[in-house]
Every structure is written in structure tokens, then in C-alpha cells.
Scaffold this motif. Structure first.
Motif, PDB file in Angstrom:
ATOM      1  N   GLN A 223       0.798  -1.156  -0.120  1.00 60.31           N
ATOM      2  CA  GLN A 223      -0.002  -0.010   0.112  1.00 60.31           C
ATOM      3  C   GLN A 223       0.863   1.129   0.202  1.00 60.31           C
ATOM      4  OE1 GLN A 223      -3.303   0.051  -0.367  1.00 60.31           O
ATOM      5  NE2 GLN A 223      -3.262   2.424  -0.382  1.00 60.31           N
TER       6      GLN A 223
ATOM      7  N   ASP B 274      -0.184   4.196  -2.259  1.00 57.65           N
ATOM      8  CA  ASP B 274      -0.403   5.484  -1.804  1.00 57.65           C
ATOM      9  C   ASP B 274       0.292   6.502  -2.631  1.00 57.65           C
ATOM     10  OD1 ASP B 274      -1.923   4.502   0.424  1.00 57.65           O
ATOM     11  OD2 ASP B 274      -0.194   4.627   1.811  1.00 57.65           O
TER      12      ASP B 274
ATOM     13  N   GLN C 146      -1.648   6.790  -5.839  1.00 56.89           N
ATOM     14  CA  GLN C 146      -2.855   7.064  -5.988  1.00 56.89           C
ATOM     15  C   GLN C 146      -2.776   8.527  -5.693  1.00 56.89           C
ATOM     16  OE1 GLN C 146      -4.068   4.207  -2.794  1.00 56.89           O
ATOM     17  NE2 GLN C 146      -4.870   2.647  -4.370  1.00 56.89           N
TER      18      GLN C 146
ATOM     19  N   ASP D  51      -6.150  -0.462  -4.031  1.00 53.80           N
ATOM     20  CA  ASP D  51      -5.912  -0.674  -2.401  1.00 53.80           C
ATOM     21  C   ASP D  51      -5.248  -1.966  -2.420  1.00 53.80           C
ATOM     22  OD1 ASP D  51      -6.394   1.916  -2.299  1.00 53.80           O
ATOM     23  OD2 ASP D  51      -7.825   1.482  -0.846  1.00 53.80           O
TER      24      ASP D  51
ATOM     25  N   VAL E  34     -10.616   1.465  -4.776  1.00 53.15           N
ATOM     26  CA  VAL E  34      -9.429   2.532  -4.493  1.00 53.15           C
ATOM     27  C   VAL E  34     -10.001   3.629  -3.520  1.00 53.15           C
ATOM     28  CG1 VAL E  34      -7.726   3.969  -5.714  1.00 53.15           C
ATOM     29  CG2 VAL E  34      -8.680   2.287  -6.813  1.00 53.15           C
ATOM     30  N   GLY E  35      -9.759   3.534  -2.371  1.00 51.59           N
ATOM     31  CA  GLY E  35     -10.451   4.352  -1.479  1.00 51.59           C
ATOM     32  C   GLY E  35     -11.871   4.289  -1.868  1.00 51.59           C
TER      33      GLY E  35
ATOM     34  N   LYS F   2      -9.392   6.075   4.079  1.00 51.35           N
ATOM     35  CA  LYS F   2     -10.314   4.982   3.169  1.00 51.35           C
ATOM     36  C   LYS F   2     -11.473   5.792   2.571  1.00 51.35           C
ATOM     37  CE  LYS F   2      -9.641   1.151   3.069  1.00 51.35           C
ATOM     38  NZ  LYS F   2      -8.720   0.612   2.030  1.00 51.35           N
TER      39      LYS F   2
END
Lengths: 256, 589, 275
Positions: free
Chosen positions: A141, A145, A148, B111, B134-135, B323
């Protein structure tokens, strides 16, 4: 901040016009009064105008929830999303000025031609994973992160509009703009990607033209730290390849 | 008379709509080696798919090893109140994992689990943790991935271009006609196969999570050339939309809030879901939660602004911001509420159209129209009476891919382009420019749309009854007439009033379809609740889907057809609790 | 249409022209004033070549104390030792990503502020054609990391002086001067360690943090430095003020204007001579 209660009449100055042959913004700012309800955003007021005063007022919008990035404009001179700019956060006594994004050719009223951006995107080498055996792909992750954050981008092009390299200097043919430096960063920092885009970033995306004055970051509605997290790290990678003699030497003998 | 000139382009495959399904279909068709045009009313990457938040359901089994396609299949069928098309549900459950992995291959960054694979979250109606996400911005990830893949596939993307009419050559589709939004000039795309991916009908409702594009274009266009619409009485009202301030009413609050542990309470502080679905509580299916909220509010236990409370603050600020970042910002900026500190107010919002164009379950070809395909929300069948959260995104990519593949194969078999009837096209063009000629004192289509939205909300909304539905149908006839004389100001250049003057016809037509279908189904099931028939009527309605088509004299013809039989192997997956639904099927074989 | 629009030359309606209604000029004014004051003071102090050392305190402008370290060298080098030192912090700050942002805006007016028009040419915008950082002299900004290396050495010296500032005559103690020296040293350290180039070098250059122990360490460094890096702008400004303040304090004590209060009970006022 408390919401103002009840309906308030407020004045709006809205640009209305059509382009000349070169796409320049030709038109004038028209004044309207709109009964504004509590909690309204600028887009609510403009949709009210459309329904009541100016049925042919051109606005580009889709989701009205700050997720699609269609309704970028300049509100009181600041590049902003119309669906995210609350009217009760603006001074009540002053009119609200809404203009189209100035950096792009006008189509009509508040709508501009942003097709240049789509052309830039086509020139970027797409995601290129290090192997085809997807069952071996693993990354944490922590890696996700970083990428993203860039992929949050809703392509509203407010950063492109705010960036003085394009807005004032019109380096359309030499500079990709913050949006696509962000996209390039998302690919370059993808844990599985192996394509080398550094020469492209330097030569064609023109990262050297960015003088990190951070208007892109200031105006990003998704709060992407464009300059700190995308552009500067890419600049440092370009330094590794093209300017720093030590890393250049290491690169030459195969150490990365 | 204004100009009715039009330009013509030719392609093997035309895809209308550039959301998840449209993009996936275009990519697939293009991979088959045919020329593809992708037409979108908006800019590329802005389609309503970006609004999908929670995730896409696929039995990848990365988080729960016990998950498998059979389990996903059963959840879908149960969630759909046994009205789903079995074959579609089977294909969907089987192929979704492959399609999701494909997205990762194209650059999607989901994620991650602690061991570095795709993370999956729990969601209403899903037995296992199943949603790759994804979140809370999964749809954006999906569309951006497909967009960035698509631009390197040689697809011709026509942005801000609206298709208003489908054209036919005999029984076969011949292309589509429409206009460029920017200039208002007409365009005809002559194609061997057409794929409809135009989404739903949400803009016929006032409180909706849907964007302005959701004007029922695909449903209306397909009907006009002979397609059937099925299951149109089933609309999904998402239980959690924002309710305050009024201007944001309807904006979606992702189900992921409940997936991540959000608690629903009423004004008395009671977790009221225990009275409706004690086992699954907040993670019950959307139809049940929506009706529960509706009931709480109606019986006077609602929040000050006519909703209920949804609280996630117990998960801690860091977790929420990581999240559910968009939800955090959405409430902070639009609603002045900090969801890390206190509850949000939520209420039902029109969200999804379960029904749609009747298609072949494997090829997605539209019944009765050769060469026309439909995928995504515009098509019907997969979701039956109620869609599970997370099944829409996987629907898009599974059936988008199938539609693209089969449309391309069909196009390849065609040696000549279907013929276009120039007179017919000119007629459409004249029909489109007619509003400019009308009385300048007539009303604008905006007023009609506002009235339509009120009408649909009040009489064809989350709960219906015979009287209201009949009134609605009558009032819709009046609106039809009003829409025919609505005026348009200005020129054809980027004129939203003009655009709406055509879209309004589609919304009224499909609004009536919904009302008619709702009137026909005299029971309550899934996304269809009749106050005058509160219980499911299994005798009469359990095994039939409704279908509506336009007859030769342009009237709606409402009927039903018996849903297809489940294969024995699939039937054996179910256990005692599903007996009611399954027994009769068994007897019938 | 697009081609014609895109190829047009600079469109500007004149310096400061904007629809913005907020006080966008505030930052520009602040920056110009702050940098001018500091710049003039710094130049004056570099030339002054004195009042930089008093008691256990040494001015950051003269750190390390080259004259004390290499006394013979200054027999032939007649200029202020500050010139041998100040190029390094000046270079580090001058090529710093935050200061670049700040002076490109405030001094080069490129742009004056977001969505504010810039002057066409002249004093307010000295460069004719905009080339960003692609040509000399701005291409030298790419060597920021080398200034970082030097700055790290200077930070080490600052810490030496910080510790020296709490010892006098073999006795541990402290004075107001020690506090100021420590404050300056800490903020300077935060400023240097929050550098964008450092962020790249300690882990940012990696494409993945997935893997064994080395990846985990790299992530730990990068992740934590990122938190510092987000406040780089703040450290940049505050450390500039504390450096100036620290030097000014030592100068005022050294030339006898004020008295340093300290636990040693000594008065150095005026004993820091003009070397």
C-alpha cells in the motif's frame, strides 16, 4: 462557517460571448440577480440562470459533486470548480464574477476548448509492467499511496489554466503542463512500471520550463501536492540523468 | 428553415457513451481489428462512472479465500430477488475477476492487501469481502485506466457529440445520427454495428445521484427502433445520499461508509436496521436499507432535515481520511460537516436503473435489432429486482467487453455498410431544429424537466400506488404535448436549452415506461414497492419479468415474459433458504 | 482555431491585471521587503569582518570560524572570512525549491501571483523571453543537491558551535546567546533536512518500497522526511530570521550595545573586537 439562513438576492457577473476566428474570448460580462439559497455553490446559481434567465447559457458540467472535473472556470479571478465554490463563503455585498478559463480558446460563454490536453496525453508512453506474469505482481500500500495521490486527478485542467507557462507564455508546444507531469509521475513512480520516460519528461514535456511557482498546487481542487510530490521529484530524476555527474556516471556503468 | 446539412463518417463499430462500459467495449472491438468510433456527450473521462465510489465486485479471493464465483453468483441472484437473468449473472460472476485483473494490467492502482495484492472490502449483500477498490473513488480509477488504455488503441473519440436517433436498414442497425454540442452541426455515423452504453435515467428524478447526462437516451433510441425494455419498474434508490443543504440533496454517500463500519441511527439514537434486517444490519441490500430509512422518516423518527444519521467517526480521523477521502471532503466543503467528528445526515436518492434494453445474455445483442448491442446500465437483465453495490462496475467491464467482442465479430461478417435513408435523416434533422421556430413566449424545456422530476419523485418514486401511477401516466401525456411546443432561445452553438429540448422527450417516454411497468407489477419486490401491494406476490410475479415496447402506432405495449430457467448445476448451488424461489423452477423442468 | 490561439504570443493586459479580489499582492510585498532587508544586512555584515565572536558564541555568518582554524591563511587573504563561507548558504537557499518559487514570483514577477498578469518587460521582469530553468543561469538550479552536501557540512559545524555555546572556561552553563544559537541551529537543521533534493536522495528516487529490509528502511526515511518536507517553506522563512537574529544578537553583545544574560555571571559586552 455558519450558513446564512434563507434566500438572499445576489448579483452575478457572468461572461457571455463567442470566440473570434482565433478562439479569443470575445464577449461581455452580463449582470444577473439570482435568489440564492443556503448552501448553494456557484454552479447552482448558474443552473438557475439557465432555467430562468438565459436558457442558452453554455456551461460544461456533469456530476456537481467535484468528482468529474468538468465545471472549471474563473470565479472572482481565481481558477475554481463551479460546483465546489460555496457562495456563502464569499463576501455578500460584492457581485460574483464568473468567467471561462482564460488559457484555452473559447467555445461559448463559460465553455472552453480543452482538447489540447487530450492531445498531450496521447504522447505519453502508457503503463509498461516489468513482466506479463500478473500472478507474480506484488506491491505494498505504501507504493500505491504515492501513485494514488496522482491518480486522484479529475482532469479539471485548472492546473493547466493556472500555470503561467501556458497561461501567459503559451508554451503549448513545448510544455505538457502540471496535469501531465502528474500523470508522468504516476507512471514513473508506479512500482511495476519499467518504461523510461525521463528523456520525454525533459525534452518534450519540458519540465525545465516549470519554475515551480506552485499555482497548480494552489488551485488543485483535489489537493494533490502537484509541485512537491510530482514535479520536483521528476525534476530530481532529470537531474540524476542529465546534470549530476556522479549519478550520470553511475547510470552509464549500469548502477541506478 | 435552418440548415439540415450533415457530415457523414463511417466505421465498423460505433460505441455510444464513453463510460466504463463504452470504453471497455471500444477497447475490445478495436482489439478485434475493426475501426471504432466512440461518441460521448461530455468530455472523455467525465462519464457518470467517475461517481461510482465503493468498488467493483469480483471473486478474486485475495482477502477471503473461501470466496468463489459460485458465491458471487448466489449473492447476485439473491440480491436481485431471483429475477436476474441467470446466464448473465453466471457470466458476470465468472468473468469479473479476469476483467479486474486486466485493469491492473492496464495500470489501475487498487488498494493493497498486506501481502501486496488487490484489497477487497465488504459491501451490502456480498457474503465475502469482495470489492476491489481505490479508497472511495473506484469509478474514477476505472474510467481513467480505460481512458488511458483507449487513447492508444486507435479508437476515434468524438467528444461532446450527442446521438439522438438510431438508424436502421431493414432489420439491421445502420448507425446513428446526432449533433456536435459545440457547433450544433449535424453528424451521421454510418456503422455496421452499434453498441449502446448510454447509462440510466436518473435525471428524470429530482433527488438523484446521477449527472445531467442520464437522460434515458439509449433506452428511448433503442425502443424507437424496435427494442424492448425489461424490468423498468425496478429503480434503485441508494439509501445514502446527502440531504443537507438542499442544493446538494441527492449527492451520493458511498456505501463504503457502511462497508467500513458506519452505523445508521434515527432521531432516537436507535440503530434501526435491527428492526429490518437484524442479521446484516447496515450491510443489508440497498432496497431494504432505503425502505428502512424511508419508513423511519415517515414515522417521525428522522433527522432534522428529513433523513437519518450515518456515523463513521468511531473509526478515527486518520482511517476515515485514508479510506473515505472524498466523503470527508465532500461533507466538509459542501455540507459543513466534519465526518471524522460527528454523524452525517443521509436519505435515499435515485441511483440506478436495474432494468433496461433486453439483450442476449451472452452476446449483448439487442433483441429484435440485428447489429445493435447494449452494455452497462442501459441494458437490463443482470441485476433483476435489485442491484448489489459493486456489481455495476463489474457489470460494465464484463459486459462491455462482451458487447465489444461480439459487435466486432458481427461487423467483420458484414461485407457492405448498411444503407442510410437520406430522407429519414433529413426528417430527424428538421425535427431537431424545429424548436427554434416556435413561439418565443412558449415555456422552456427546463420548466418541463423540473415538473417531470417532481412528478416522478412524487408518484413513481421510492414507493408507488395504483392511483398515483395512473395519474402520473396521464400527466406524462400532458408533458409530452408540452415538450412538443417548448421553445429554444439562441443559436445551435453549445446551447444547453436546445440539447434539453430533445433529451426531455427521452426522459418523458422512459418515465412513462417506468410508470407503466410499475403499474403492471402488483406486488412489492426489490427496488419496486407498491403501497397497495406491500408483500411479494410469488404466485403471480416471482417468475416473470416485465417488458415494454413501442408498437407501430407509437404506443407503449406492456407485458411479461417468463424468465429463463436456471441450469441444474446452478440450481444445486442454492440451499433451503432459497427453496421458495427454486422449488417451482425445479418442478417446471 | 486551436492552432492560431495556441501559437499567439504572450497575452498580457498589464502588470497586476487580474479579476482577483483578494489581497494577492501581500505575499509579494512581504517577500520583497524581507529579502531586501536580510540581503542588505547580510552584505553589510559580510564586509564588516568583525563583532562575530563573543564569549562562547559565534555568529552563523562566520561559522566555521576559519580565522581561528587557519590563522596563517588570513595573512595573505585580506578579505572577510565571511566571503569564504556565505556563498554556501546563499547557494543553498538560492537554489532551494521553495526560495525559487518565492523569488520567481516576487522579484521576477513570473508570475506575480496565480492568475495575475505579469509585466511585459523591463525592470519588473528582467528576462526577455521566458525559458524557465532551461538556460543559463537558471539551469544551475539543477545543482541544488551539491549545495545540499555543503549545507550538511555547515550544519555539522553549527552543532559544534551550539555545544560550544554552553561551555565557558570549562564550566557548563548557558546564556540568552546560547538559547539563540540553539534555536538557530535547530531551525537551520530542520530547514536543511527538509530539503526536496534530500527527499529524492534518501528514497524518493526509488520506484518501489516493496521488498526486503532495505526497502523498508528507505520507506521509513522517505516517509518521515516527507512530513518535514511539507513544512520546508516554514523552516526556510523562520531559519532565515533566526540566522539574522542570531548574528544581530552576537553583534550587539560584541560591540557593547547590549549585555548577554548568562549563568556564568560574566559580562562580555563589548569584548568581541573588530578583528
Amino acid at each position: 462557517m455558519m450558513m446564512s439562513l434563507g434566500v438572499v438576492d445576489r448579483e452575478f457577473h457572468v461572461f457571455r460571448g463567442l470566440p473570434d476566428a482565433d478562439g479569443e474570448h470575445i464577449g461581455e460580462v452580463k449582470s444577473f440577480t439570482v435568489p440564492v439559497q443556503p448552501g448553494w455553490v456557484v454552479l447552482d446559481a448558474l443552473l438557475y440562470l439557465q432555467a430562468h434567465n438565459a436558457p442558452d447559457l453554455a456551461i460544461r458540467w456533469n456530476c456537481k459533486a467535484a468528482k468529474c472535473g468538468s465545471c472549471a472556470a474563473e470565479i472572482n479571478g481565481l481558477p475554481s470548480l463551479m460546483c465546489k465554490t460555496r457562495l456563502d463563503h464569499m463576501p455578500l455585498d460584492k457581485p460574483v464574477l464568473v468567467r471561462p478559463m482564460r488559457t484555452f480558446p473559447l467555445i461559448k460563454d463559460l465553455v472552453t476548448d480543452v482538447s489540447w490536453n487530450y492531445e498531450i496525453n496521447k504522447r505519453i508512453t502508457p503503463f509498461t509492467p516489468y513482466n506479463d506474469d500478473q500472478s507474480t505482481w506484488r506491491y505494498f500500500q505504501e507504493d500505491a499511496d504515492r501513485v494514488q495521490e496522482f491518480r486522484k486527478c479529475i482532469e479539471c485542467f485548472l492546473c493547466q489554466n493556472s500555470c503561467h507557462v501556458i497561461r501567459h507564455h503559451r508554451k503549448f508546444n513545448h510544455f505538457a503542463g502540471p496535469r501531465f507531469l502528474v500523470r508522468l509521475a504516476s507512471l514513473e513512480m508506479h512500482p511495476l512500471d519499467v518504461a523510461d520516460r525521463i528523456p520525454f519528461i525533459k525534452e518534450e514535456a519540458g519540465i525545465g520550463l516549470c519554475n515551480i511557482t506552485k499555482c497548480c498546487t494552489e488551485r488543485c481542487p483535489e489537493d494533490i501536492r502537484i509541485t512537491d510530490n510530482a514535479i520536483i521529484p521528476l525534476k530530481e530524476r532529470v537531474v540524476d540523468r542529465y546534470y549530476d555527474p556522479i549519478t550520470m556516471l553511475l547510470h552509464k556503468i549500469g548502477i541506478k | 428553415m435552418m440548415s439540415v446539412h450533415y457530415e457523414t463518417k463511417t466505421y465498423d463499430v460505433l460505441v455510444i457513451g464513453a463510460g466504463g462500459a463504452g470504453l471497455r467495449a471500444a477497447i475490445e472491438a478495436s482489439a478485434q481489428g475493426v475501426s471504432v468510433a466512440l461518441v460521448t456527450k461530455s468530455l472523455l473521462g467525465k462519464a457518470h462512472t467517475v461517481m461510482a465510489e465503493g468498488g467493483m465486485a469480483a471473486a478474486l479471493s485475495y482477502v477471503d479465500a473461501d470466496d468463489c464465483w459460485q458465491a458471487h453468483y448466489k449473492d447476485t441472484i439473491r440480491g436481485g430477488k431471483y429475477l436476474s437473468n441467470y446466464r448473465m449473472a453466471e457470466l458476470h460472476a465468472k468473468e469479473a475477476p479476469e476483467r479486474v485483473k486486466e485493469l491492473e494490467k492496464w495500470g489501475a492502482v487498487f488498494d493493497r492487501t498486506p501481502d501486496g495484492r488487490i484489497l477487497q472490502r465488504p459491501f451490502g449483500g456480498h457474503t465475502y469481502r469482495r470489492l476491489a477498490h481505490v479508497g472511495d473513488r473506484t469509478g474514477l480509477e476505472l474510467i481513467r485506466t480505460l481512458q488511458d488504455k483507449g487513447i492508444h488503441c486507435g479508437i476515434d473519440v468524438h467528444m461532446e457529440c450527442t446521438m439522438t436517433h438510431l438508424l436502421k436498414d431493414g432489420d439491421q442497425v445502420a448507425g446513428a445520427f446526432g449533433y456536435w454540442r459545440e457547433s450544433g452541426r449535424f453528424i451521421l455515423i454510418n456503422a455496421k454495428a452499434v453498441i449502446l452504453c448510454t447509462g440510466g435515467i436518473g435525471k428524470a428524478y429530482k433527488v438523484t445521484s446521477n449527472s445531467w447526462e442520464y437522460t434515458a437516451d439509449g433506452q428511448a433510441m433503442a425502443m424507437k427502433i424496435g427494442a424492448e425494455l425489461i424490468d423498468m419498474e425496478f429503480l434503485q434508490f441508494h439509501p445514502t445520499g446527502m440531504v443537507c443543504p438542499p442544493s446538494v440533496k441527492g449527492i451520493l454517500v458511498t456505501e463504503a461508509v457502511r462497508g467500513e463500519g458506519g452505523k445508521l441511527t434515527n432521531a432516537l439514537g436507535e440503530r434501526f436496521m435491527k428492526n429490518y434486517d437484524p442479521e446484516r444490519m447496515e450491510l443489508s441490500t440497498r432496497d431494504i436499507v432505503s425502505k428502512a430509512i424511508y419508513t423511519e422518516v415517515k414515522e417521525g423518527r428522522g433527522s432534522p432535515n428529513g433523513g437519518v444519521f450515518l456515523d463513521i467517526s468511531h473509526r478515527g480521523a486518520d482511517y476515515i481520511k485514508r479510506k473515505l477521502p472524498s466523503m470527508y471532503h465532500q461533507f466538509l466543503e459542501l455540507g459543513d460537516v466534519d465526518i471524522t467528528k460527528g454523524p452525517m445526515e443521509v436519505g435515499p436518492t435515485m441511483h440506478y436503473t436495474m432494468g433496461g434494453v433486453r439483450v442476449h445474455p451472452e452476446t449483448q445483442e439487442v433483441l429484435n435489432v440485428t447489429g445493435l448491442y447494449a452494455a452497462g446500465e442501459v441494458s437490463g437483465g443482470l441485476h433483476g429486482g435489485n442491484r448489489l453495490g459493486g456489481n455495476s462496475l463489474s457489470d460494465l467491464i464484463v459486459f462491455g467487453q462482451r458487447a465489444g467482442k461480439h459487435a466486432a465479430e458481427f461487423a467483420k461478417q458484414q461485407t457492405v455498410l448498411p444503407k442510410i435513408n437520406d430522407e429519414e435523416v433529413k426528417g430527424y434533422a428538421e425535427e431537431l431544429v424545429a424548436p427554434f421556430e416556435r413561439d418565443s413566449k412558449a415555456e422552456t424545456p427546463y420548466q418541463i424537466q423540473a415538473d417531470l422530476q417532481d412528478l416522478m419523485a412524487n408518484k413513481v418514486g421510492i414507493v408507488r400506488e395504483e392511483q398515483g401511477l395512473k395519474e402520473a401516466i396521464e400527466e406524462l401525456q400532458v408533458m409530452k404535448a408540452r415538450a412538443k411546443v417548448a421553445r429554444v432561445d439562441g443559436s445551435r452553438a453549445y446551447n444547453p436549452g436546445w440539447h434539453l429540448s430533445h433529451d426531455i422527450h427521452n426522459m418523458i417516454l422512459v418515465g412513462e415506461v417506468v410508470a407503466q411497468a410499475a403499474l403492471q407489477r402488483t406486488e412489492s419486490r426489490g427496488g419496486h414497492t407498491r403501497l397497495d401491494h406491500l408483500e411479494p406476490d410469488n404466485e403471480q410475479w416471482r417468475f416473470v419479468n416485465s417488458t415494454i415496447r413501442l408498437n407501430e402506432s407509437d404506443e407503449l405495449e406492456v407485458s411479461t415474459y417468463e424468465k429463463p430457467q436456471m441450469d441444474a448445476a446452478l440450481r444445486d448451488l442454492f440451499d433451503k433458504s432459497d427453496e421458495l424461489a427454486i422449488t417451482q423452477s425445479k418442478q417446471k423442468i | 482555431m486551436l492552432e492560431a490561439f495556441l501559437s499567439k504570443n504572450l497575452v498580457t493586459q498589464g502588470f497586476g491585471k487580474t479579476d482577483r479580489k483578494d489581497a494577492w499582492w501581500w505575499e509579494q510585498v512581504f517577500t520583497v521587503v524581507a529579502l531586501t532587508v536580510f540581503g542588505l544586512y547580510g552584505v553589510y555584515r559580510a564586509f564588516e569582518n568583525g563583532f562575530y565572536e563573543v564569549g562562547p558564541y559565534l555568529s552563523p555568518f562566520y561559522s566555521p570560524n576559519l580565522k581561528a582554524l587557519f590563522p596563517q591563511a588570513f595573512d595573505w587573504f585580506q578579505l572577510s572570512p565571511a566571503f569564504l563561507i556565505l556563498w554556501a548558504p546563499l547557494g543553498f537557499r538560492g537554489t532551494c525549491y521553495f526560495y525559487r518559487r518565492t523569488y520567481y514570483r516576487a522579484i521576477f514577477n513570473d508570475p506575480p501571483a496565480c492568475a495575475v498578469d505579469k509585466p511585459k518587460q523591463g525592470l519588473l521582469r528582467p528576462l526577455a523571453d521566458y525559458t524557465g530553468e532551461t538556460l543559463f543561469p537558471f539551469i544551475l538550479q539543477n545543482f541544488h543537491r551539491y549545495f545540499l552536501y555543503v549545507a550538511l557540512v555547515l550544519v555539522a559545524f553549527h552543532w559544534v558551535h551550539a555545544f560550544q555555546s554552553i561551555f565557558w572556561d570549562g564550566q557548563i552553563g548557558f546564556g540568552v546567546g546560547s538559547l539563540i544559537v540553539w534555536l538557530d541551529t535547530i531551525l537551520l537543521t530542520l530547514y536543511v533536512f527538509s530539503c526536496h533534493s534530500l527527499r529524492h536522495l534518501i528514497g524518493g528516487k526509488l520506484n518501489t518500497f516493496t521488498g526486503g529490509i532495505f526497502s523498508r528502511i528507505a520507506y521509513f526515511k522517505w516517509f518521515n522526511q516527507t512530513k518535514l518536507n511539507q513544512e520546508h517553506w516554514l523552516y526556510a522563512w523562520v531559519s532565515l530570521f533566526t540566522v539574522g537574529l542570531c548574528d544581530l544578537y552576537i553583534r550587539l553583545v560584541a560591540n557593547g550595545t547590549i549585555t548577554d544574560w548568562n549563568t556564568w555571571g560574566l559580562d562580555w559586552s563589548g569584548v568581541g573586537c573588530l578583528h
